[in-house]
Design a protein around this motif. Structure first.
Motif, PDB file in Angstrom:
ATOM      1  N   VAL A  81       1.155  -1.431   0.035  1.00 60.64           N
ATOM      2  CA  VAL A  81       0.350  -0.084   0.195  1.00 60.64           C
ATOM      3  C   VAL A  81       0.952   1.276  -0.332  1.00 60.64           C
ATOM      4  CG1 VAL A  81      -2.032   1.820   0.985  1.00 60.64           C
ATOM      5  CG2 VAL A  81      -1.721  -1.676   1.418  1.00 60.64           C
ATOM      6  N   VAL A  82       0.568   1.955  -1.110  1.00 64.89           N
ATOM      7  CA  VAL A  82       1.139   3.328  -1.296  1.00 64.89           C
ATOM      8  C   VAL A  82       1.363   3.906   0.107  1.00 64.89           C
ATOM      9  CG1 VAL A  82       2.020   5.290  -2.075  1.00 64.89           C
ATOM     10  CG2 VAL A  82       1.566   2.792  -3.481  1.00 64.89           C
ATOM     11  N   ASP A  83       2.276   4.586   0.517  1.00 65.73           N
ATOM     12  CA  ASP A  83       2.127   6.238   2.099  1.00 65.73           C
ATOM     13  C   ASP A  83       0.869   5.430   3.324  1.00 65.73           C
ATOM     14  OD1 ASP A  83       3.791   7.462   0.362  1.00 65.73           O
ATOM     15  OD2 ASP A  83       1.741   8.398  -0.434  1.00 65.73           O
ATOM     16  N   LYS A  88      -5.730   3.823   7.092  1.00 63.27           N
ATOM     17  CA  LYS A  88      -5.997   3.379   5.322  1.00 63.27           C
ATOM     18  C   LYS A  88      -6.734   2.570   5.972  1.00 63.27           C
ATOM     19  CE  LYS A  88      -2.967   6.527   3.245  1.00 63.27           C
ATOM     20  NZ  LYS A  88      -2.086   6.578   1.778  1.00 63.27           N
ATOM     21  N   PHE A  89      -7.154   1.471   7.199  1.00 70.68           N
ATOM     22  CA  PHE A  89      -7.177   0.558   6.881  1.00 70.68           C
ATOM     23  C   PHE A  89      -8.612   0.266   6.813  1.00 70.68           C
ATOM     24  CE2 PHE A  89      -8.809  -3.869  10.169  1.00 70.68           C
ATOM     25  CZ  PHE A  89      -7.515  -4.475   9.237  1.00 70.68           C
ATOM     26  N   VAL A 113       2.327  -4.451   3.538  1.00 75.59           N
ATOM     27  CA  VAL A 113       3.362  -3.326   3.783  1.00 75.59           C
ATOM     28  C   VAL A 113       3.264  -1.991   3.034  1.00 75.59           C
ATOM     29  CG1 VAL A 113       6.188  -3.324   2.826  1.00 75.59           C
ATOM     30  CG2 VAL A 113       4.584  -5.963   3.269  1.00 75.59           C
ATOM     31  N   GLY A 114       4.311  -1.056   3.495  1.00 77.45           N
ATOM     32  CA  GLY A 114       3.539   0.354   2.678  1.00 77.45           C
ATOM     33  C   GLY A 114       4.907   0.606   2.352  1.00 77.45           C
ATOM     34  N   GLU A 126      -1.290  -2.648  -4.410  1.00 77.59           N
ATOM     35  CA  GLU A 126      -0.773  -4.110  -5.458  1.00 77.59           C
ATOM     36  C   GLU A 126      -1.064  -5.526  -4.245  1.00 77.59           C
ATOM     37  OE1 GLU A 126       3.535  -5.908  -8.095  1.00 77.59           O
ATOM     38  OE2 GLU A 126       3.000  -3.793  -7.599  1.00 77.59           O
ATOM     39  N   ILE A 127      -1.813  -6.418  -4.979  1.00 77.49           N
ATOM     40  CA  ILE A 127      -1.915  -7.310  -4.187  1.00 77.49           C
ATOM     41  C   ILE A 127      -1.067  -8.326  -4.479  1.00 77.49           C
ATOM     42  CG2 ILE A 127      -3.584  -8.831  -2.711  1.00 77.49           C
ATOM     43  CD1 ILE A 127      -5.173  -6.158  -2.705  1.00 77.49           C
TER      44      ILE A 127
END
Length: 134
Positions: A81-83, A88-89, A113-114, A126-127
Motif C-alpha cells: 500500500v502506497v503511503d 487506510k485500514f 507492507v507500506g 498491489e496484491i
C-alpha cells in the motif's frame, strides 16, 4: 486442497480477519503476480484506495481461476500500500467485503507492507498471493 489456519493463542494477540500461519496440502502451487486496481481495458479504476483494492482483489481471483485454482486455495496474500498509515485500514476492510461478494477469500496468512510508490503513480495498492490446489 486442505488449508488449516494456525493462531498461537498463548503468545500472540488474536488475528482479526487473517491467520498468523497457514498450512496447506495439495498437489500444485500457484503464485499470483501483484495485481493492481485496473479494469479489463487497463485503466485504473476511480474511487481511491477502496475501489483499487476491490478491483485488485477481483483481479487476483480471476488470475487464480485462470491458473486452475479458486479463492479457497489461497494460503498467503501480500498487500503493498502506497503511503500506508493506519487510517487506510477502513478502506481495505470495505474493499475486502466488496470483493467477498464475488469470491470466498479465506482467512489466510496476510502481510501488509507500506511502500513509497508502485510502478506507476496512479496505483495505490498491489496484491500478490500464493495458493495450493489439488
Amino acid at each position: 486442497m486442505v488449508s488449516t489456519s494456525h493462531n498461537p493463542v498463548d503468545t500472540q494477540p488474536p488475528a482479526p480477519g487473517f491467520a498468523h500461519a497457514t498450512s496447506a496440502t495439495g498437489s500444485r502451487s500457484i503464485h499470483i503476480s501483484g495485481q493492481v486496481g485496473t479494469d479489463a481495458s487497463g485503466r485504473v479504476v476511480e474511487g481511491g484506495l477502496a475501489a483499487q483494492t476491490t478491483q485488485a482483489l477481483l483481479n487476483l481471483g480471476r488470475a487464480l481461476e485462470a491458473a486452475g485454482g479458486k479463492a479457497a486455495d489461497l494460503v498467503s496474500v501480500r498487500f503493498y500500500v502506497v503511503d500506508w498509515d493506519p487510517s487506510k485500514f477502513e478502506a481495505l476492510g470495505a474493499a475486502g467485503a466488496a470483493a467477498r461478494v464475488h469470491y470466498e477469500f479465506p482467512e489466510t496468512a496476510v502481510t501488509l507492507v507500506g511502500v513509497a510508490a508502485l510502478f506507476t503513480p496512479e496505483h495505490l495498492i498491489e496484491i500478490e498471493g500464493v495458493a495450493v490446489a489439488d
